[in-house]
Write an enzyme that holds these catalytic residues in place. Structure first.
Site, PDB file in Angstrom:
ATOM      1  N   ARG A 104       0.978  -1.333   0.066  1.00 30.13           N
ATOM      2  CA  ARG A 104      -0.115   0.280   0.386  1.00 30.13           C
ATOM      3  C   ARG A 104       1.179   1.135  -0.085  1.00 30.13           C
ATOM      4  NH1 ARG A 104      -5.909   1.450   3.572  1.00 30.13           N
ATOM      5  NH2 ARG A 104      -6.371  -0.096   2.055  1.00 30.13           N
ATOM      6  N   HIS A 131      -7.545   1.081  -6.332  1.00 28.09           N
ATOM      7  CA  HIS A 131      -8.029  -0.313  -5.724  1.00 28.09           C
ATOM      8  C   HIS A 131      -8.153  -1.827  -5.747  1.00 28.09           C
ATOM      9  CE1 HIS A 131      -7.760  -0.861  -1.372  1.00 28.09           C
ATOM     10  NE2 HIS A 131      -8.914  -0.238  -0.894  1.00 28.09           N
ATOM     11  N   GLN A 134     -10.307  -3.954  -3.871  1.00 32.85           N
ATOM     12  CA  GLN A 134     -11.084  -3.757  -3.152  1.00 32.85           C
ATOM     13  C   GLN A 134     -12.296  -4.108  -3.932  1.00 32.85           C
ATOM     14  OE1 GLN A 134     -12.194  -2.092   0.682  1.00 32.85           O
ATOM     15  NE2 GLN A 134     -14.095  -2.770  -0.381  1.00 32.85           N
ATOM     16  N   CYS A 267     -16.459   1.616   0.362  1.00 36.24           N
ATOM     17  CA  CYS A 267     -15.289   1.075   1.068  1.00 36.24           C
ATOM     18  C   CYS A 267     -15.238   0.867   2.339  1.00 36.24           C
ATOM     19  CB  CYS A 267     -14.249   1.089  -0.558  1.00 36.24           C
ATOM     20  SG  CYS A 267     -13.464   2.802  -0.018  1.00 36.24           S
ATOM     21  N   ARG A 295     -13.785  -8.256   1.735  1.00 36.88           N
ATOM     22  CA  ARG A 295     -12.180  -8.570   1.051  1.00 36.88           C
ATOM     23  C   ARG A 295     -11.111  -9.757   1.802  1.00 36.88           C
ATOM     24  NH1 ARG A 295     -10.248  -2.762   1.652  1.00 36.88           N
ATOM     25  NH2 ARG A 295      -8.288  -4.347   0.460  1.00 36.88           N
TER      26      ARG A 295
HETATM   27  N1  NVA Z   1      -9.696   6.449  -1.706  1.00 34.31           N
HETATM   28  C1  NVA Z   1      -9.762   6.507   0.210  1.00 34.31           C
HETATM   29  C2  NVA Z   1      -9.872   4.470  -0.478  1.00 34.31           C
HETATM   30  C3  NVA Z   1      -9.575   4.207   1.322  1.00 34.31           C
HETATM   31  C4  NVA Z   1      -9.575   2.978   1.182  1.00 34.31           C
HETATM   32  C5  NVA Z   1      -8.119   6.666  -0.100  1.00 34.31           C
HETATM   33  O1  NVA Z   1      -7.337   6.440  -0.717  1.00 34.31           O
HETATM   34  O2  NVA Z   1      -8.151   7.289   1.183  1.00 34.31           O
HETATM   35  N1   CP Z   2     -10.755   0.081   2.847  1.00 32.27           N
HETATM   36  C1   CP Z   2     -10.489  -0.109   2.543  1.00 32.27           C
HETATM   37  O1   CP Z   2      -9.025  -0.519   2.070  1.00 32.27           O
HETATM   38  O2   CP Z   2     -10.110   0.037   4.268  1.00 32.27           O
HETATM   39  P1   CP Z   2      -8.217  -0.293   4.723  1.00 32.27           P
HETATM   40  O3   CP Z   2      -8.110   1.897   4.506  1.00 32.27           O
HETATM   41  O4   CP Z   2      -9.560   0.320   5.848  1.00 32.27           O
HETATM   42  O5   CP Z   2      -7.763  -0.788   4.597  1.00 32.27           O
END
Ligand code: NVA
Ligand code: CP
Length: 308
Positions: A104, A131, A134, A267, A295
């Site tokens: 990530r 992502h 997800q 998400c 997930r």
């Molecule tokens: N668009 C959001 C998704 C979080 C899971 C972010 O990148 O913070």
């Molecule tokens: N939806 C998602 O990716 O959640 P987290 O940021 O908690 O991993």
């Protein structure tokens, strides 16, 4: 798909995506029946996190355990990457220890560079651009609740220029689902991803609509999706974004334009009162906790298919 990286949907054939979903359904059954399924016995996943996570971290870790393998959590703050060791050296070294890497990170280029230097499969656990793990869980959730994907209409209202919007566009185009994205000016999706998704949609026979009009986008939607207005790493823009997105909230009034049996996905984490009202996210149309659970199952499918 053995040995392949899972960075974005555009690198996968429609059949491969449907195969991953079949695997996820099967693995979910095993888990619900309490049937052991140690397909990845002795396999180790390294997980590098440069941003916070609840769902991704826990579902990957639990998923590896249920598959008979092991996961190692590596915060970028604690490994030498955070002190400036290069991506290429980190990828080469970690590839000598683990069988798969989940990352990530911020820039999508970094994960591509990582995958280039890694000799083991790399899974995208979220970048600023995509992502995909997800969205595979989202497809599984839609399939469970609607019984199909092709022929449905998904409407995404909110930040079009974020990871969720981009991965949804690619995935919908691949599986033949119509998708409409409603975003304010200045927050429209990445142009290259739009062009690519249009091409993929042509092949699957689905439609892609990008608009500034949320009511129009929402018309007859089977699936309604939103995401935070301020993604991780954009905190300094929060005030400006709150203002720009005011008329892009998913609420009861807007959802009246969707089909009466629409499902709502997010998400998570969510901000009630901003991108979505509590009435919608905690209401009868919402499937966000099924989505969060999925997930686990979707990622186990990715791990099994890439590694066994
Ligand atoms: N668009 C959001 C998704 C979080 C899971 C972010 O990148 O913070
Ligand atoms: N939806 C998602 O990716 O959640 P987290 O940021 O908690 O991993």
């Amino acid at each position: 798909m053995i040995g392949k990286d899972f960075l974005q949907f555009s690198s996968f054939q429609t059949e491969e995506i449907l195969y991953l979903l079949d695997e996820a359904i099967q693995l979910k059954k095993y888990q619900k029946q309490g049937k052991p399924h140690p397909f990845l016995s002795g396999i180790v996943l390294g997980m590098i996190f440069e941003k916070s996570s609840t769902r991704t971290r826990v579902s990957f870790e639990v998923g590896m355990l249920q598959l008979g393998g092991h996961a190692i959590f590596l915060s970028s703050k604690d490994i030498q990457l955070g002190r400036g060791e290069s991506i290429s050296d980190t990828a080469k070294v970690l590839s000598r220890y683990v069988d798969c890497l989940m990352i990530r990170t911020f820039s999508h280029q970094s994960i591509e560079e990582f995958a280039h230097h890694s000799t083991v499969p790399v899974i995208n656990g979220l970048t600023d651009l995509q992502h995909p793990t997800q969205v595979l869980a989202d497809l599984l959730t839609i399939l469970e609740h609607k019984g199909k994907l092709a022929g449905l209409k998904l409407c995404y209202v909110g930040d079009g220029n974020n990871n969720m919007a981009h991965s949804l566009m690619e995935a919908a185009a691949k599986v033949g689902m119509d998708i409409s994205i409603a975003s304010p000016e200045g927050y429209m999706p990445n142009q290259e991803i739009i062009e690519n998704a249009k091409e993929m949609a042509k092949q699957s026979g689905s439609k892609l609509m990008i608009t500034n009009n949320p009511q129009l986008a929402m018309k007859n939607a089977d699936v309604v999706v939103t995401d935070v207005w301020t993604s991780m790493g954009q905190e300094e823009e929060q005030e400006k974004r709150l203002e720009a997105f005011q008329s892009f909230q998913v609420n009861k009034e807007l959802c009246q334009h969707a089909k009466s049996d629409f499902i709502f996905l997010h998400c998570l984490p969510a901000h009630r009162g901003e991108e979505v009202t509590a009435e919608i996210i905690d209401g009868p149309h919402s499937v966000v906790f099924d989505e969060a659970e999925n997930r686990l199952h979707a990622q186990k499918a990715i791990l099994k298919v890439l590694l066994s």
